[in-house]
Motif scaffolding. Sequence first.
Motif, PDB file in Angstrom:
ATOM      1  N   SER A  87       0.850  -1.195   0.000  1.00  0.00           N
ATOM      2  CA  SER A  87       0.000   0.000   0.000  1.00  0.00           C
ATOM      3  C   SER A  87       0.887   1.247   0.000  1.00  0.00           C
ATOM      4  CB  SER A  87      -0.907  -0.012   1.231  1.00  0.00           C
ATOM      5  OG  SER A  87      -0.120   0.139   2.398  1.00  0.00           O
ATOM      6  N   GLU A  88       0.280   2.396  -0.231  1.00  0.00           N
ATOM      7  CA  GLU A  88       1.040   3.655  -0.233  1.00  0.00           C
ATOM      8  C   GLU A  88       1.631   3.945   1.141  1.00  0.00           C
ATOM      9  OE1 GLU A  88       2.167   5.859  -2.478  1.00  0.00           O
ATOM     10  OE2 GLU A  88       1.516   4.338  -3.907  1.00  0.00           O
ATOM     11  N   ALA A  89       0.907   3.600   2.208  1.00  0.00           N
ATOM     12  CA  ALA A  89       1.422   3.814   3.566  1.00  0.00           C
ATOM     13  C   ALA A  89       2.669   2.961   3.807  1.00  0.00           C
ATOM     14  CB  ALA A  89       0.344   3.487   4.592  1.00  0.00           C
ATOM     15  N   ASP A  90       2.655   1.697   3.306  1.00  0.00           N
ATOM     16  CA  ASP A  90       3.826   0.835   3.450  1.00  0.00           C
ATOM     17  C   ASP A  90       5.014   1.391   2.677  1.00  0.00           C
ATOM     18  OD1 ASP A  90       2.417  -0.931   5.049  1.00  0.00           O
ATOM     19  OD2 ASP A  90       1.870  -2.253   3.371  1.00  0.00           O
ATOM     20  N   ARG A  91       4.778   1.857   1.470  1.00  0.00           N
ATOM     21  CA  ARG A  91       5.868   2.420   0.669  1.00  0.00           C
ATOM     22  C   ARG A  91       6.461   3.663   1.327  1.00  0.00           C
ATOM     23  NH1 ARG A  91       3.555   1.593  -5.482  1.00  0.00           N
ATOM     24  NH2 ARG A  91       3.429  -0.660  -5.263  1.00  0.00           N
ATOM     25  N   LYS A  92       5.591   4.490   1.889  1.00  0.00           N
ATOM     26  CA  LYS A  92       6.056   5.707   2.555  1.00  0.00           C
ATOM     27  C   LYS A  92       6.909   5.351   3.771  1.00  0.00           C
ATOM     28  CE  LYS A  92       4.402   9.972   4.647  1.00  0.00           C
ATOM     29  NZ  LYS A  92       3.241  10.712   5.113  1.00  0.00           N
ATOM     30  N   LEU A  93       6.473   4.360   4.550  1.00  0.00           N
ATOM     31  CA  LEU A  93       7.232   3.924   5.712  1.00  0.00           C
ATOM     32  C   LEU A  93       8.582   3.341   5.311  1.00  0.00           C
ATOM     33  CD1 LEU A  93       7.288   3.489   8.777  1.00  0.00           C
ATOM     34  CD2 LEU A  93       6.182   1.278   8.386  1.00  0.00           C
ATOM     35  N   ILE A  94       8.614   2.565   4.246  1.00  0.00           N
ATOM     36  CA  ILE A  94       9.877   1.982   3.776  1.00  0.00           C
ATOM     37  C   ILE A  94      10.842   3.075   3.332  1.00  0.00           C
ATOM     38  CG2 ILE A  94      10.898   0.593   1.922  1.00  0.00           C
ATOM     39  CD1 ILE A  94       8.423  -1.222   2.146  1.00  0.00           C
ATOM     40  N   LEU A  95      10.350   4.067   2.622  1.00  0.00           N
ATOM     41  CA  LEU A  95      11.214   5.171   2.185  1.00  0.00           C
ATOM     42  C   LEU A  95      11.716   5.985   3.367  1.00  0.00           C
ATOM     43  CD1 LEU A  95       9.326   6.295  -1.029  1.00  0.00           C
ATOM     44  CD2 LEU A  95      11.499   5.054  -0.865  1.00  0.00           C
ATOM     45  N   GLU A  96      10.882   6.184   4.407  1.00  0.00           N
ATOM     46  CA  GLU A  96      11.326   6.889   5.609  1.00  0.00           C
ATOM     47  C   GLU A  96      12.434   6.110   6.307  1.00  0.00           C
ATOM     48  OE1 GLU A  96       8.092   7.673   8.237  1.00  0.00           O
ATOM     49  OE2 GLU A  96       7.034   8.925   6.764  1.00  0.00           O
ATOM     50  N   LEU A  97      12.257   4.793   6.424  1.00  0.00           N
ATOM     51  CA  LEU A  97      13.283   3.969   7.058  1.00  0.00           C
ATOM     52  C   LEU A  97      14.571   3.957   6.242  1.00  0.00           C
ATOM     53  CD1 LEU A  97      11.167   0.930   8.289  1.00  0.00           C
ATOM     54  CD2 LEU A  97      12.284   2.654   9.707  1.00  0.00           C
ATOM     55  N   ALA A  98      14.465   3.970   4.925  1.00  0.00           N
ATOM     56  CA  ALA A  98      15.652   3.969   4.062  1.00  0.00           C
ATOM     57  C   ALA A  98      16.433   5.265   4.207  1.00  0.00           C
ATOM     58  CB  ALA A  98      15.244   3.756   2.614  1.00  0.00           C
ATOM     59  N   ALA A  99      15.743   6.377   4.496  1.00  0.00           N
ATOM     60  CA  ALA A  99      16.416   7.666   4.645  1.00  0.00           C
ATOM     61  C   ALA A  99      17.040   7.844   6.026  1.00  0.00           C
ATOM     62  CB  ALA A  99      15.425   8.798   4.374  1.00  0.00           C
ATOM     63  N   ASP A 100      16.680   6.988   6.984  1.00  0.00           N
ATOM     64  CA  ASP A 100      17.201   7.091   8.350  1.00  0.00           C
ATOM     65  C   ASP A 100      18.691   6.728   8.369  1.00  0.00           C
ATOM     66  OD1 ASP A 100      17.644   7.140  11.054  1.00  0.00           O
ATOM     67  OD2 ASP A 100      16.242   5.527  11.544  1.00  0.00           O
ATOM     68  N   PRO A 101      19.579   7.633   8.860  1.00  0.00           N
ATOM     69  CA  PRO A 101      21.011   7.311   8.882  1.00  0.00           C
ATOM     70  C   PRO A 101      21.361   6.219   9.900  1.00  0.00           C
ATOM     71  CG  PRO A 101      20.618   9.453   9.892  1.00  0.00           C
ATOM     72  CD  PRO A 101      19.311   8.992   9.324  1.00  0.00           C
ATOM     73  N   ASN A 102      20.491   5.956  10.876  1.00  0.00           N
ATOM     74  CA  ASN A 102      20.760   4.940  11.902  1.00  0.00           C
ATOM     75  C   ASN A 102      19.992   3.646  11.651  1.00  0.00           C
ATOM     76  OD1 ASN A 102      22.467   6.627  13.388  1.00  0.00           O
ATOM     77  ND2 ASN A 102      20.710   7.605  14.393  1.00  0.00           N
ATOM     78  N   ILE A 103      19.634   3.386  10.417  1.00  0.00           N
ATOM     79  CA  ILE A 103      18.838   2.199  10.115  1.00  0.00           C
ATOM     80  C   ILE A 103      19.594   0.920  10.457  1.00  0.00           C
ATOM     81  CG2 ILE A 103      19.510   2.071   7.677  1.00  0.00           C
ATOM     82  CD1 ILE A 103      16.074   1.201   9.154  1.00  0.00           C
ATOM     83  N   GLY A 104      20.892   0.907  10.247  1.00  0.00           N
ATOM     84  CA  GLY A 104      21.694  -0.275  10.573  1.00  0.00           C
ATOM     85  C   GLY A 104      21.653  -0.588  12.056  1.00  0.00           C
TER      86      GLY A 104
END
Length: 128
Positions: A87-104
Amino acid sequence: RNYQRVNLQERPGSVPPGRVPRTKEVVFLDDLVDIARPGEEVEVTGIFCHSYDYYLTQRSGFPVFQTYVSANHIRKKEDASSAHNLSEADRKLILELAADPNIGKRIIASIAPSIYGHEHVKMSLAMA
């Protein structure tokens, strides 16, 4: 060593009317065992092999070979389309997590949170 024999069958919808779907025996080894369940649509990549059947050869009087596929990879059809069903909400959340510098660090912290330390082990699990 884990071992499983499966009969793979053509989709009945892809077979012309009046024809019986063809089947082929497939052998799954080790980590491929129990990936597919009966009735699931799968795509199997493997090696087409043959084995000499001594007893049938003796009974029939001419060489008899049985053929099978030794599987290397199995892909479920639903896995291939699951990325398209976001869904669009899932895609938005994935893109937010991808932009997070501390994702690792967040991924490492989410692996076995009840076990303190062992960051190197958790990092190797995350990278695998």
